[in-house]
Design a protein around this motif. Sequence first.
Motif, mmCIF file in Angstrom:
data_model
loop_
_atom_site.group_PDB
_atom_site.id
_atom_site.type_symbol
_atom_site.label_atom_id
_atom_site.label_comp_id
_atom_site.label_asym_id
_atom_site.label_seq_id
_atom_site.Cartn_x
_atom_site.Cartn_y
_atom_site.Cartn_z
ATOM 1 N N ARG A 78 0.832 -1.218 0.000
ATOM 2 C CA ARG A 78 0.000 0.000 0.000
ATOM 3 C C ARG A 78 0.859 1.257 0.000
ATOM 4 O O ARG A 78 0.546 2.242 -0.639
ATOM 5 C CB ARG A 78 -0.885 0.047 1.269
ATOM 6 N N THR A 79 1.922 1.209 0.822
ATOM 7 C CA THR A 79 2.663 2.446 1.097
ATOM 8 C C THR A 79 3.998 2.532 0.351
ATOM 9 O O THR A 79 4.746 3.486 0.584
ATOM 10 C CB THR A 79 2.927 2.586 2.612
ATOM 11 N N ALA A 80 4.305 1.559 -0.527
ATOM 12 C CA ALA A 80 5.612 1.545 -1.220
ATOM 13 C C ALA A 80 5.881 2.928 -1.813
ATOM 14 O O ALA A 80 5.188 3.386 -2.727
ATOM 15 C CB ALA A 80 5.627 0.469 -2.293
ATOM 16 N N GLN A 81 6.901 3.576 -1.280
ATOM 17 C CA GLN A 81 7.079 5.009 -1.561
ATOM 18 C C GLN A 81 7.404 5.309 -3.021
ATOM 19 O O GLN A 81 6.993 6.333 -3.571
ATOM 20 C CB GLN A 81 8.161 5.584 -0.628
ATOM 21 N N GLU A 82 8.142 4.372 -3.675
ATOM 22 C CA GLU A 82 8.491 4.606 -5.097
ATOM 23 C C GLU A 82 7.296 4.384 -6.007
ATOM 24 O O GLU A 82 7.343 4.744 -7.175
ATOM 25 C CB GLU A 82 9.591 3.647 -5.572
ATOM 26 N N SER A 83 6.212 3.757 -5.486
ATOM 27 C CA SER A 83 5.112 3.383 -6.374
ATOM 28 C C SER A 83 4.145 4.543 -6.645
ATOM 29 O O SER A 83 3.219 4.410 -7.424
ATOM 30 C CB SER A 83 4.340 2.203 -5.774
ATOM 31 N N ALA A 117 6.560 9.188 -3.139
ATOM 32 C CA ALA A 117 6.034 9.761 -1.883
ATOM 33 C C ALA A 117 6.913 9.337 -0.705
ATOM 34 O O ALA A 117 6.577 8.390 0.024
ATOM 35 C CB ALA A 117 4.590 9.309 -1.672
ATOM 36 N N PHE A 118 8.038 10.045 -0.523
ATOM 37 C CA PHE A 118 8.932 9.694 0.583
ATOM 38 C C PHE A 118 8.645 10.538 1.820
ATOM 39 O O PHE A 118 8.439 11.758 1.718
ATOM 40 C CB PHE A 118 10.392 9.866 0.171
ATOM 41 N N VAL A 119 8.624 9.874 2.965
ATOM 42 C CA VAL A 119 8.527 10.567 4.251
ATOM 43 C C VAL A 119 9.598 9.976 5.168
ATOM 44 O O VAL A 119 10.124 8.893 4.892
ATOM 45 C CB VAL A 119 7.149 10.382 4.927
ATOM 46 N N LEU A 120 9.867 10.677 6.258
ATOM 47 C CA LEU A 120 10.791 10.157 7.265
ATOM 48 C C LEU A 120 9.960 9.776 8.484
ATOM 49 O O LEU A 120 9.407 10.648 9.154
ATOM 50 C CB LEU A 120 11.828 11.230 7.623
#
Length: 295
Positions: free
Chosen positions: A209-214, A219-222
């Motif tokens: 669901r949250t795969a950032q590269e997808s 959608a990158f967060v720290l």
Amino acid sequence: MQNYQPAILDPVPPLARYVFFSVASTHVAQLQQALGRLSTLADGQQLVVGLGTPLLDMLGGRVVGMHDFVPLQGLGVQVPSTPCALCCWLRGGDAGALLHLTRRLQQALAPALQLDQVVEAFRYNSGRDLTGYEDGTENPQGDAASAAALVQGAPAGRTGSSFMVVQQWLHHLDAFDAMGSAAQDNMIGRRRSDNAELDDAPPSAHVKRTAQESFAPEAFVLRRSMPWAQGQRCGLMFVAFGCSFDAFEAQMRRMVGLDDQILDGLFAISAPLTGMHFWCPPMNQGRLDWRALGF
Ligand code: HEM
């Protein structure tokens, strides 16, 4: 000298407190004085400070990119928005020291702001969620972490600031225990025993669901989340820092099924109780920098 609150990029501490305040005064000058006193305590290491819209509105400050947490109604799940004036993330290794720092904060902020809630949090098994899964594996590192978490290239007073999401999740560990280990691994999309990502995990798996590269854009967060417990209740204080709220909001919408009608498996064992947005001011010469707010 760093222009951001340095703990944002640091690993999570052994112990923490999230201390939430509401506005108790309508006098702008009183609020500004309280924030001035807060600056003397906020070193950005043992204390990270974030301001919510109830306080920013009172101060008359418009911070570009700041808005309240957007409540969502997903596939049979609710994601609430619970705006809050001020969040102080107290970090350390001694519960007594954190209690005394809480008292100092309360005294410094009175009478303009009043303490509403304290959530005590801790690091579990060197960085796991209470379900036993390692949390934070896919966090960006080094320069990528700064790029994801900090506002850059903006005017002085905003460069080095960060947008912080705080969401308290309540776990139902009995439901989790009843699942069996294969279903648990599929719910997350990683194997708990060795943290390996499962290629054949279902699309509902949390990391799918949250795969950032997808996402488009990516959608990158720290993430700097920590487990919390109070009596019999427990869960995760989900905390994410971003250069805007865009990445988090894209992830959250997909988790609740608004993109493709697939709900994140995590909702079978956990539910968000709160949803808060904060703006973490930058630092200037070791002090919180309030220039974006005009003082
Ligand atoms: C009960 C609440 C939650 C739990 C227990 C949880 C747990 C986890 C775990 C175990 C991982 C895998 C390891 C890792 O890369 O960190 C993960 C990944 C991730 N989670 Fe969560 N999470 C929760 C809520 C959220 C929320 C609310 C969001 C954002 C809306 C989120 C965003 C992410 C992201 C971006 C990743 C990395 C995905 C990737 O790029 O591979 N999580 N989470």
